[in-house]
Write a protein that holds these residues in place. Sequence first.
Motif, PDB file in Angstrom:
ATOM      1  N   UNK A 132       2.433  -0.348  -3.068  1.00  0.00           N
ATOM      2  CA  UNK A 132       3.116  -1.157  -4.065  1.00  0.00           C
ATOM      3  C   UNK A 132       3.295  -0.308  -5.324  1.00  0.00           C
ATOM      4  N   UNK A 133       4.076  -0.790  -6.250  1.00  0.00           N
ATOM      5  CA  UNK A 133       4.412   0.019  -7.425  1.00  0.00           C
ATOM      6  C   UNK A 133       3.303   0.029  -8.477  1.00  0.00           C
ATOM      7  N   UNK A 134       2.159  -0.564  -8.163  1.00  0.00           N
ATOM      8  CA  UNK A 134       1.002  -0.522  -9.054  1.00  0.00           C
ATOM      9  C   UNK A 134      -0.008   0.542  -8.612  1.00  0.00           C
ATOM     10  N   UNK A 135       0.331   1.305  -7.582  1.00  0.00           N
ATOM     11  CA  UNK A 135      -0.556   2.356  -7.100  1.00  0.00           C
ATOM     12  C   UNK A 135      -1.410   1.953  -5.926  1.00  0.00           C
ATOM     13  N   UNK A 136      -1.188   0.763  -5.411  1.00  0.00           N
ATOM     14  CA  UNK A 136      -1.927   0.316  -4.229  1.00  0.00           C
ATOM     15  C   UNK A 136      -1.490   1.087  -3.000  1.00  0.00           C
ATOM     16  N   UNK A 137      -2.470   1.446  -2.171  1.00  0.00           N
ATOM     17  CA  UNK A 137      -2.199   2.178  -0.943  1.00  0.00           C
ATOM     18  C   UNK A 137      -2.908   1.489   0.211  1.00  0.00           C
ATOM     19  N   UNK A 138      -2.154   1.192   1.257  1.00  0.00           N
ATOM     20  CA  UNK A 138      -2.718   0.661   2.493  1.00  0.00           C
ATOM     21  C   UNK A 138      -2.666   1.781   3.517  1.00  0.00           C
ATOM     22  N   UNK A 139      -3.826   2.224   3.970  1.00  0.00           N
ATOM     23  CA  UNK A 139      -3.894   3.286   4.966  1.00  0.00           C
ATOM     24  C   UNK A 139      -4.012   2.728   6.362  1.00  0.00           C
ATOM     25  N   UNK A 140      -4.452   3.574   7.274  1.00  0.00           N
ATOM     26  CA  UNK A 140      -4.578   3.176   8.673  1.00  0.00           C
ATOM     27  C   UNK A 140      -5.815   2.299   8.923  1.00  0.00           C
ATOM     28  N   UNK A 141      -6.704   2.227   7.954  1.00  0.00           N
ATOM     29  CA  UNK A 141      -7.855   1.346   8.102  1.00  0.00           C
ATOM     30  C   UNK A 141      -9.174   2.053   8.311  1.00  0.00           C
ATOM     31  N   UNK A 142      -9.152   3.381   8.452  1.00  0.00           N
ATOM     32  CA  UNK A 142     -10.395   4.118   8.677  1.00  0.00           C
ATOM     33  C   UNK A 142     -11.167   4.414   7.402  1.00  0.00           C
ATOM     34  N   UNK A 143     -10.507   4.385   6.255  1.00  0.00           N
ATOM     35  CA  UNK A 143     -11.166   4.614   4.976  1.00  0.00           C
ATOM     36  C   UNK A 143     -11.493   6.069   4.663  1.00  0.00           C
TER      37      UNK A 143
END
Length: 195
Positions: A132-143
């Motif tokens: 999102x444009x607030x810097x949120x990042x959703x990765x693959x889920x492994x962390x």
Amino acid sequence: MPSPSSSREILRRQLRQARRHLSAHQQSLAAEQLLTQFIASPLASKLTQQSRIALYLSNDGEISADALCQHLWQQNIAVYLPILDDKALKFARYTADSKWLENRFGIKEPIAAEIIDGQELDAAFLPLVGFDTEGGRLGMGGGFYDRTFENKQANHPPILIGLAHDCQEVAKLPIESWDVPLDSILTPSTFIQLD
């Protein structure tokens, strides 16, 4: 009402499917446009021949960083790729003649004499599933990236830049306490600087 973790999984599935549905031509064009956006961005002028930059090998429809890698090599900038280090990452120097091994996920990692910690990088270009444009990042889920950069301080290296297809943008990601925010985002159509 779905839990935050289940809504993240649903979103992750939808966004992975969207990027996997891009044709080979669309993927290639996106990689070229990504490089054009990078060259026009303020990031490009901040990198020097002393910079250490992390990239990644694309997987599962991720936007390719290959053209960006070639550009950095032409500028004599050192490029590193992630290698698994238990539940986090270290970074191995990547050159045109690197030898390879596959990690437990079947992803190639360079075999390199020079391996550094994430904190030794000047910038890291991260793959992502959604942003999102607030810097949120959703990765693959492994962390892995979150654990690697969990102690990163705002406005200190490394600069964390998310690379994505435009179709991976969402209005607002459900963020968890362990999610490490991005400093900027680069897509084929835009560069977003976050403060």
